[in-house]
Design an enzyme around this catalytic site. Structure first.
Site, PDB file in Angstrom:
ATOM      1  CG  HIS A 118      45.014  37.281  43.956  1.00 39.49           C
ATOM      2  ND1 HIS A 118      44.868  36.693  42.538  1.00 39.49           N
ATOM      3  CD2 HIS A 118      43.891  37.864  44.072  1.00 39.49           C
ATOM      4  CE1 HIS A 118      43.462  36.797  42.102  1.00 39.49           C
ATOM      5  NE2 HIS A 118      43.135  37.459  42.914  1.00 39.49           N
ATOM      6  CB  ALA A 161      30.439  50.108  61.369  1.00 34.37           C
TER       7      ALA A 161
END
Length: 227
Positions: A118, A161
């Protein structure tokens, strides 16, 4: 004059108020509905998964690639998936900016590939722009990682991770042995993220398989967290 889909893929700022955006919105809803149809397909029925995924992508998904449902995609046509990939369950792909996945790529569960952003200006924040994500061959992305717009992950890199990736990651490997000789040590680049705003890149030596030490030994214990 380029249509709104071409402009979107080129990375131009697109406002939801401009003419033509309703076409993007309609395509997003159609794609999401198709992706929801994968949810009830058994993971072993890869033939049916491939049929739906090929429809979403607008091109054949390679037969050697496995996709485990559910998967969430907003727009699939700018997404390219290579051979012999494994995409685990609960992954999200925002494809409007373009996502390119190479060959032999492992993508763990709950990984997010977000090629759309955005505008920062709060008065124009409903407008968006895309940046292509490129994941080169033999990359391993660990569970619950997020890859943000414009990121290229280099050949063979491992993303640990829980990482949030907004910088470039590349493998840095020494010569990994010649025929008849013991493998050398290879230096890999791991990335661990503390939060969206800050990433820490940790480089370390990863010992390869040796007859006297057994399978690959991870002296830092990070590889086990990448499933």
């Amino acid at each position: 004059m380029a249509d709104i889909f071409e402009r979107d893929l080129k990375g131009e700022v697109i406002s939801p108020d401009e003419p033509g955006f309703e076409l993007i919105r309609a395509e997003i809803f159609r794609t999401m509905e198709k992706a929801q149809g994968i949810d009830n397909i058994p993971a072993r029925n890869q033939k049916r998964v491939h049929e739906v995924m090929s429809d979403i992508l607008g091109k054949p998904l390679p037969e050697s690639t496995w996709v485990f449902p559910p998967i969430y995609i907003d727009y699939g046509k700018p997404v390219i998936v290579g051979e012999r990939c494994f995409i685990q369950q609960n992954c999200t792909i925002y494809g409007r900016g373009g996502v390119e996945i190479g060959n032999d790529v492992f993508i763990g569960p709950k990984v997010n590939l977000i090629s759309l952003n955005h505008v920062i200006d709060p008065e124009k924040r409903s407008s968006t722009y895309g940046r292509r994500i490129v994941i080169e061959d033999k990359v391993w992305i660990g569970i619950n990682s997020t890859i943000l717009p414009g990121v290229r992950i280099g050949y063979g890199a491992i993303v640990g991770a829980g990482s949030v990736k907004w910088l470039q990651t590349r493998i840095e490997a020494a010569q990994c042995g010649r025929k008849g000789l013991r493998p050398y040590h290879c230096r890999y680049t791991y990335m661990v993220a503390q939060n969206v705003a800050r990433c820490i890149v940790i480089s370390f030596f990863h010992r390869l398989y040796r007859k006297d030490s057994g399978p690959v030994h991870d002296q830092f214990g990070l590889a086990g967290d990448c499933h």
